[in-house]
Design a protein around this motif. Structure first.
Motif, PDB file in Angstrom:
ATOM      1  N   THR A   1      19.654  33.049  36.569  1.00  0.00           N
ATOM      2  CA  THR A   1      20.333  32.815  37.852  1.00  0.00           C
ATOM      3  C   THR A   1      21.307  33.961  38.103  1.00  0.00           C
ATOM      4  N   GLN A   2      21.609  34.145  39.360  1.00  0.00           N
ATOM      5  CA  GLN A   2      22.335  35.330  39.802  1.00  0.00           C
ATOM      6  C   GLN A   2      23.802  35.015  40.156  1.00  0.00           C
ATOM      7  N   ARG A   3      24.543  36.060  40.431  1.00  0.00           N
ATOM      8  CA  ARG A   3      25.939  35.897  40.851  1.00  0.00           C
ATOM      9  C   ARG A   3      25.944  35.601  42.352  1.00  0.00           C
ATOM     10  N   VAL A   4      26.448  34.414  42.713  1.00  0.00           N
ATOM     11  CA  VAL A   4      26.542  34.048  44.134  1.00  0.00           C
ATOM     12  C   VAL A   4      27.985  33.684  44.460  1.00  0.00           C
ATOM     13  N   HIS A   5      28.304  33.829  45.724  1.00  0.00           N
ATOM     14  CA  HIS A   5      29.672  33.576  46.165  1.00  0.00           C
ATOM     15  C   HIS A   5      29.770  32.264  46.925  1.00  0.00           C
ATOM     16  N   THR A   6      30.928  31.637  46.829  1.00  0.00           N
ATOM     17  CA  THR A   6      31.115  30.357  47.525  1.00  0.00           C
ATOM     18  C   THR A   6      31.113  30.523  49.046  1.00  0.00           C
ATOM     19  N   CYS A   7      31.605  31.662  49.528  1.00  0.00           N
ATOM     20  CA  CYS A   7      31.617  31.918  50.979  1.00  0.00           C
ATOM     21  C   CYS A   7      32.372  30.871  51.779  1.00  0.00           C
ATOM     22  N   TYR A   8      33.504  30.428  51.266  1.00  0.00           N
ATOM     23  CA  TYR A   8      34.411  29.643  52.114  1.00  0.00           C
ATOM     24  C   TYR A   8      34.723  30.491  53.339  1.00  0.00           C
ATOM     25  N   MET A   9      34.916  29.865  54.474  1.00  0.00           N
ATOM     26  CA  MET A   9      35.080  30.654  55.700  1.00  0.00           C
ATOM     27  C   MET A   9      36.528  31.110  55.923  1.00  0.00           C
ATOM     28  N   GLU A  10      37.496  30.279  55.537  1.00  0.00           N
ATOM     29  CA  GLU A  10      38.883  30.722  55.721  1.00  0.00           C
ATOM     30  C   GLU A  10      39.287  31.621  54.558  1.00  0.00           C
ATOM     31  N   PRO A  11      39.784  32.835  54.858  1.00  0.00           N
ATOM     32  CA  PRO A  11      40.195  33.721  53.767  1.00  0.00           C
ATOM     33  C   PRO A  11      41.297  33.079  52.927  1.00  0.00           C
ATOM     34  N   ARG A  12      41.427  33.562  51.710  1.00  0.00           N
ATOM     35  CA  ARG A  12      42.587  33.168  50.904  1.00  0.00           C
ATOM     36  C   ARG A  12      43.832  33.747  51.547  1.00  0.00           C
ATOM     37  N   VAL A  13      44.867  32.951  51.583  1.00  0.00           N
ATOM     38  CA  VAL A  13      46.081  33.378  52.256  1.00  0.00           C
ATOM     39  C   VAL A  13      47.266  32.653  51.613  1.00  0.00           C
TER      40      VAL A  13
ATOM     41  N   ASP B   1      41.400  28.245  41.853  1.00  0.00           N
ATOM     42  CA  ASP B   1      41.999  29.244  40.966  1.00  0.00           C
ATOM     43  C   ASP B   1      43.206  29.904  41.609  1.00  0.00           C
ATOM     44  N   PHE B   2      44.190  30.081  40.780  1.00  0.00           N
ATOM     45  CA  PHE B   2      45.342  30.897  41.095  1.00  0.00           C
ATOM     46  C   PHE B   2      44.854  32.335  41.266  1.00  0.00           C
ATOM     47  N   ALA B   3      45.359  33.033  42.272  1.00  0.00           N
ATOM     48  CA  ALA B   3      44.887  34.402  42.505  1.00  0.00           C
ATOM     49  C   ALA B   3      46.064  35.368  42.445  1.00  0.00           C
ATOM     50  N   TYR B   4      45.738  36.644  42.481  1.00  0.00           N
ATOM     51  CA  TYR B   4      46.781  37.667  42.423  1.00  0.00           C
ATOM     52  C   TYR B   4      47.788  37.508  43.556  1.00  0.00           C
ATOM     53  N   ILE B   5      47.300  37.120  44.741  1.00  0.00           N
ATOM     54  CA  ILE B   5      48.184  37.143  45.904  1.00  0.00           C
ATOM     55  C   ILE B   5      49.367  36.200  45.770  1.00  0.00           C
ATOM     56  N   GLU B   6      49.154  35.056  45.132  1.00  0.00           N
ATOM     57  CA  GLU B   6      50.255  34.095  45.053  1.00  0.00           C
ATOM     58  C   GLU B   6      51.412  34.664  44.227  1.00  0.00           C
ATOM     59  N   ALA B   7      51.083  35.225  43.079  1.00  0.00           N
ATOM     60  CA  ALA B   7      52.144  35.777  42.224  1.00  0.00           C
ATOM     61  C   ALA B   7      52.796  36.984  42.889  1.00  0.00           C
ATOM     62  N   LEU B   8      51.979  37.853  43.470  1.00  0.00           N
ATOM     63  CA  LEU B   8      52.544  39.067  44.077  1.00  0.00           C
ATOM     64  C   LEU B   8      53.427  38.734  45.276  1.00  0.00           C
TER      65      LEU B   8
ATOM     66  N   TYR C   1      36.195  41.435  52.050  1.00  0.00           N
ATOM     67  CA  TYR C   1      35.854  42.168  50.826  1.00  0.00           C
ATOM     68  C   TYR C   1      36.655  41.614  49.642  1.00  0.00           C
ATOM     69  N   GLU C   2      37.944  41.391  49.864  1.00  0.00           N
ATOM     70  CA  GLU C   2      38.772  40.875  48.765  1.00  0.00           C
ATOM     71  C   GLU C   2      38.350  39.473  48.358  1.00  0.00           C
ATOM     72  N   ASP C   3      37.942  38.676  49.357  1.00  0.00           N
ATOM     73  CA  ASP C   3      37.452  37.346  49.011  1.00  0.00           C
ATOM     74  C   ASP C   3      36.178  37.430  48.174  1.00  0.00           C
ATOM     75  N   PHE C   4      35.289  38.347  48.565  1.00  0.00           N
ATOM     76  CA  PHE C   4      34.022  38.448  47.829  1.00  0.00           C
ATOM     77  C   PHE C   4      34.245  38.846  46.373  1.00  0.00           C
ATOM     78  N   ILE C   5      35.241  39.709  46.094  1.00  0.00           N
ATOM     79  CA  ILE C   5      35.399  40.134  44.695  1.00  0.00           C
ATOM     80  C   ILE C   5      36.446  39.311  43.943  1.00  0.00           C
ATOM     81  N   CYS C   6      36.869  38.192  44.549  1.00  0.00           N
ATOM     82  CA  CYS C   6      37.902  37.360  43.904  1.00  0.00           C
ATOM     83  C   CYS C   6      37.318  36.515  42.778  1.00  0.00           C
ATOM     84  N   ASN C   7      36.250  35.785  43.052  1.00  0.00           N
ATOM     85  CA  ASN C   7      35.518  35.099  41.982  1.00  0.00           C
ATOM     86  C   ASN C   7      34.167  34.626  42.499  1.00  0.00           C
ATOM     87  N   ALA C   8      33.252  34.339  41.594  1.00  0.00           N
ATOM     88  CA  ALA C   8      31.883  33.969  41.974  1.00  0.00           C
ATOM     89  C   ALA C   8      31.255  33.161  40.846  1.00  0.00           C
TER      90      ALA C   8
END
Lengths: 153, 778
Positions: free
Chosen positions: B189-201, B256-263, B282-289
């Motif tokens: 099986t391959q690496r797939v993304h969740t593709c939530y529509m609202e960006p992380r913010v 998952d906790f992400a870089y943006i919250e701490a920064l 782009y940032e959402d796509f490389i955040c996790n999968a």
């Protein structure tokens, strides 16, 4: 260098200073507080930012605010009358077509255009009509049903 | 017996949040802002593996509008792991991520951050940060990463092998000797993304006393508080996480906790202004999968169609960090691969490997979709080869209601109706009329396939095992309505509506008399993330307990006022009556008014004193562990059409049967199935994240390149069959639904493709190229 422009949105005229490269989406959201159009990808890929410009559904992330001058812009906030939902908004609620809801406003604006161009679309036309709007929650099933119901009404 | 006299539970009520979402959706976290807010941006490494030798931020700092710049030396170097079902400091979890590190392990890892007055200035400032990197050799293929001489990604982790978990039961070699047939295959099986529509913010606001208040799109309020405190070295009481009324999708990613919250918190502390981050796509796509996995499956079978031995091995690319890899592989193995089908002898061996790929994360199903593709494909191969009916074969090898749990015989499978799922689904699909494999004529060939997920999903593992107690608060209002507060995040499933239904049913109120009132970590009891198919079951139980508590308090006041015994009172549709004498009635509103009234009330007979006993807000509160995490059972049937000229596959119809204990809201339940199928079709046929083989850069970082199903790719017929087996430990009999909807589609589609064209594809996605190659046309 900002430029002063005039935009007509939902029947109101707004005079605003914008950068030349500001997209219509960013001006609607960040300058005018019209948050119904959503930033999903900023690259014309998802349709969350769909609004009407001179009667055409467009991705507002792919249009400069400058080039929208002199045109009639309608956002989700411009639908419905006197506190009542537009029939398409209403059927989206009643058919359960809304889940996370982030795509919903763009999807409704596309559906409005579709029904304007073809008041009685068949399922094939509905599916192709909304193919430029992505949804990750619903599998589109209830969205298609809602548009069918709105057309029947 | 399933309760049948329910007023609200089981009804197709309209979602309360839908009215707000169709007119704009102002409650999305992306719309949140604070006065004086700054905008943050991250500088990301262009290299997949590098050491930072020097960072010069002086030019960026001089740019007008830039208020702060941060590099690794400015942030606490406290290693963390974003997994959320254990406390941050638990033994046994590998903590190997840093907010900003001077070692880069995947292309796109943040190396510095900026806060400025506008997004444009922040982006401009990133261009002015000079970073000198020492490039290191990178490795992207997990099998290459394990070889001698491969680049060392984490110091001291030999051959990049993070973990090698395993388990066995019986003697698998003896089991294979007993077998009449042995089947073996490798499934990828391959690496797939969740593709939530609202960006992380997120927006963080750190006050002058160092207290952090954070507004975020995260799917776990208390996880955010705890993880934030941990990585910053603060006590949890220094962090307040505020609940958004709703979030635009997660499907696992956003727990998952992400870089943006701490920064954002650190930049806010430094600038004394609120700081907002919003991911680009782009940032959402490389955040996790989803973790790619390669599963080798060897199965011994008797002539009678029972298993003698099952052996599996799994290779999991946990990516640059231990984000979920060591955990997801266990859930994958126990509850996906091995324990759903009985076998006297079993053995499994896993390998979790570091690579220089983007981080893995949680994604609906948590290791089970990778497992189900292997197991359910191979069962189809076995049945095809040996002439077994796939439904009878599964029923022969799956558990029965009342069976003991393999981990503890005291735990029983209380409610379990896989047989009904299989039989009713088969009947609806017309399974008995299924054509013989490969018998279709013409260029476009149709086929029918099915897959099951017999037992356990993600956190629904038959016992309460993870960090996941739930709580709720119910408050009654003087107008006879109630507020419900729960720290679970509604990421789109409609759980807030479902929880309000449970509360209304228990309280005896109409559905629209209960409203969800968001809160924050200062004023809500702990709840687990919105994950693991758990909210209806676990939070639902907590809501029911809180509602029962509130109802008890309500009836005690009513009993005083009505001069009746509490035991004689009942409440239904907002009215409290004495059982057997309906004329003796009082509305909930009047009882609450009385409880909240002054000590003297003016009635028809003039002033009258009230008693202290009646006084106060009528409320209920709970904090409880989920009793059993009952298992669902699932079967899905699909019909496909394969174009043998183009290799295109179209899914024409799906019939999905699921034992979910009890349907709380049919519309919401159908929505889960329909959306799960969309993600399942994407996983099966279309979606795959691609990376530049030299630089590791993500090549599918927008929706033009990452292809997920549109309305055109979806079948017009999606039929749901919900089996209500009435789980005794669930609220009104409910169990769970969400994840299984995405576990079964891929193998069902693969099996249908086989039925149509007689070709077995063992790697996802099943692209036109793979089909044409298998047909000998490429």
């Amino acid at each position: 260098m900002k430029q002063l422009i005039s935009l007509e949105v939902n029947g109101d005229t707004h005079e605003i200073a914008v950068e030349a490269d500001a997209t219509l989406l960013s001006v609607l959201r960040d300058n005018l507080g019209l948050i119904g159009a959503k930033r999903g990808c900023d690259s014309g890929g998802c349709g969350c930012c769909t609004v009407h410009v001179d009667g055409k559904a467009v991705y507002s992330c792919m249009m400069y605010a400058l080039s929208a001058q002199g045109q009639e812009i309608v956002t989700i906030e411009g639908l419905g009358t006197e506190g009542k939902l537009d029939p398409v908004q209403d059927t989206f609620v009643k058919e359960g077509a809304v889940q996370c809801g982030y795509c919903t406003c763009g999807m409704i604006m596309t559906a409005k255009q579709l029904l304007h161009d073809d008041p009685h679309p068949d399922e094939h036309a509905i599916r192709h009509g909304i193919a430029g709007n992505l949804c990750r929650c619903t599998g589109y099933h209830k969205i298609v049903e809602a548009i069918k119901t709105a057309a029947d009404n | 017996m399933l309760m049948t006299n329910l007023n609200v539970v089981g009804k197709r009520v309209l979602r309360q949040d839908a009215y707000e979402k169709v007119v704009g959706g102002k409650g999305f976290p992306v719309n949140f802002s604070l006065p004086g807010m700054l905008h943050g941006k991250m500088l990301r490494s262009p290299y997949p593996h590098a050491r930072i030798l020097r960072i010069d931020t002086s030019r960026a700092e001089q740019l007008p509008g830039v208020k702060a710049v941060m590099t690794p030396k400015d942030v606490p170097q406290i290693p963390f792991n974003p997994i959320f079902f254990m406390p941050a400091g638990s033994m046994g979890i590998h903590r190997d991520m840093l907010i900003l590190s001077d070692t880069v392990r995947f292309a796109g890892q943040p190396v510095a951050a900026v806060a400025a007055t506008t997004v444009a200035i922040a982006e401009q400032a990133l261009q002015l940060i000079d970073v000198e990197y020492e490039e290191l050799l990178a490795v992207f293929d997990p099998e290459e990463a394990m070889k001698e001489g491969a680049p060392e990604i984490h110091v001291g982790v030999k051959n990049n092998i993070r973990d090698t978990p395993s388990f066995s039961a019986g003697d698998v070699e003896a089991g294979f000797k007993d077998a009449d047939y042995i089947f073996e295959g490798t499934y990828e099986t391959q690496r797939v993304h969740t593709c939530y529509m609202e960006p992380r913010v997120c927006v963080s606001d750190t006050d002058s006393n160092g207290h952090i208040t954070i507004y975020s799109s995260i799917g776990h309020l208390f996880g955010l508080r705890e993880r934030m405190a941990y990585v910053l070295g603060l006590p949890v009481s220094k962090v307040t996480a505020v609940q958004a009324p709703y979030v635009g999708g997660s499907f696992g990613s956003k727990i998952d906790f992400a870089y943006i919250e701490a920064l954002s918190a650190l930049l806010s502390a430094k600038t004394r202004k609120p700081v907002r981050f919003e991911h680009t796509r782009y940032e959402d796509f490389i955040c996790n999968a989803r973790h790619p996995m390669k599963v080798h499956l060897k199965t011994g079978i008797k002539k009678d169609g029972t298993f003698t031995a099952r052996y599996a091995s799994t290779l999991c690319d946990t990516s640059a960090y231990s984000t979920h890899g060591p955990e997801v592989i266990l859930v994958h193995a126990y509850f996906g691969l091995m324990l759903g089908y009985r076998s006297p002898h079993m053995k499994w061996e896993g390998t979790v490997v570091f690579t220089n790929n983007m981080p893995g994360g949680a994604f609906r199903g948590y290791g089970a979709p990778q497992a189900a593709f292997a197991v359910e494909s191979q069962i189809d191969e076995i049945c095809d080869k040996l002439g077994f009916d796939p439904i009878e074969f599964r029923l022969k090898n799956t558990p029965r209601q009342g069976d003991p749990h393999p981990f503890n015989p005291e735990w029983k499978l209380n409610s379990y109706a896989l047989d009904e799922c299989l039989n009713k689904g088969a009947e609806r699909m017309g399974w008995s009329q299924r054509a013989k494999t490969g018998s279709a004529s013409g260029a476009k060939k149709r086929g029918i396939g099915m897959a099951a997920h017999p037992l356990w999903v993600s956190g629904c593992v038959g016992f309460p095992d993870i960090y996941e107690h739930s709580g709720a608060i119910i408050r009654l209002n003087v107008d006879g309505t109630a507020y419900l507060s729960s720290a679970t995040m509604d990421i789109g499933s409609g759980q807030n509506t479902t929880l309000c239904q449970i509360a209304a049913e228990e309280l005896g109120l109409a559905f629209d008399s209960v409203r969800m009132a968001p809160g924050n970590t200062d004023n809500l009891p702990f709840d687990a993330p919105t994950h693991a198919s758990r909210v209806t079951y676990s939070s639902g139980n907590a809501v029911k307990v809180a509602a029962a508590d509130a109802k008890k308090n309500l009836l005690e006041v009513a009993a005083t006022v009505m001069e009746a015994n509490v035991a004689d009172l009942e409440v239904r549709d907002g009215m409290i009556t004495v059982k057997g004498s309906p004329a003796q009635a009082m509305s909930v509103a009047d009882v609450v008014k009385r409880a909240e009234s002054p000590f003297m009330v003016i009635g028809a007979q003039g002033p009258a004193p009230t008693t202290l006993k009646e006084k106060g807000t009528i409320m209920g509160i709970s904090s409880v562990a989920p009793p059993a995490n009952a298992s669902p059972a699932v079967a899905e049937f699909v019909e496909v059409e394969v174009d043998t000229e183009t290799g295109q596959v179209k899914v024409l119809r799906a019939v999905y049967a699921h034992d979910l204990g009890r349907v709380v809201n049919p519309a919401a339940a159908e929505g889960q199935v329909e959306g799960g199928l969309q993600q399942g079709i994407g996983f099966a046929l279309m979606e795959k994240m691609l990376f530049d083989p030299e630089t590791g850069a993500c090549l599918t970082s927008d929706f033009l390149d990452y292809k997920m199903p549109t309305a055109v790719e979806m079948p017009s017929k999606i039929e749901c069959i919900f089996i209500e087996s009435n789980e005794p430990t669930g609220p009104f009999g409910a169990k769970s639904l969400a994840e299984a909807c995405l576990i079964v589609p891929a193998p069902a589609i693969a099996n249908a493709i086989y039925n149509a064209i007689g070709v077995r594809i063992r790697s996802l996605p099943i692209t036109p190229e793979k089909i044409l190659a298998a047909l000998g046309k490429l």
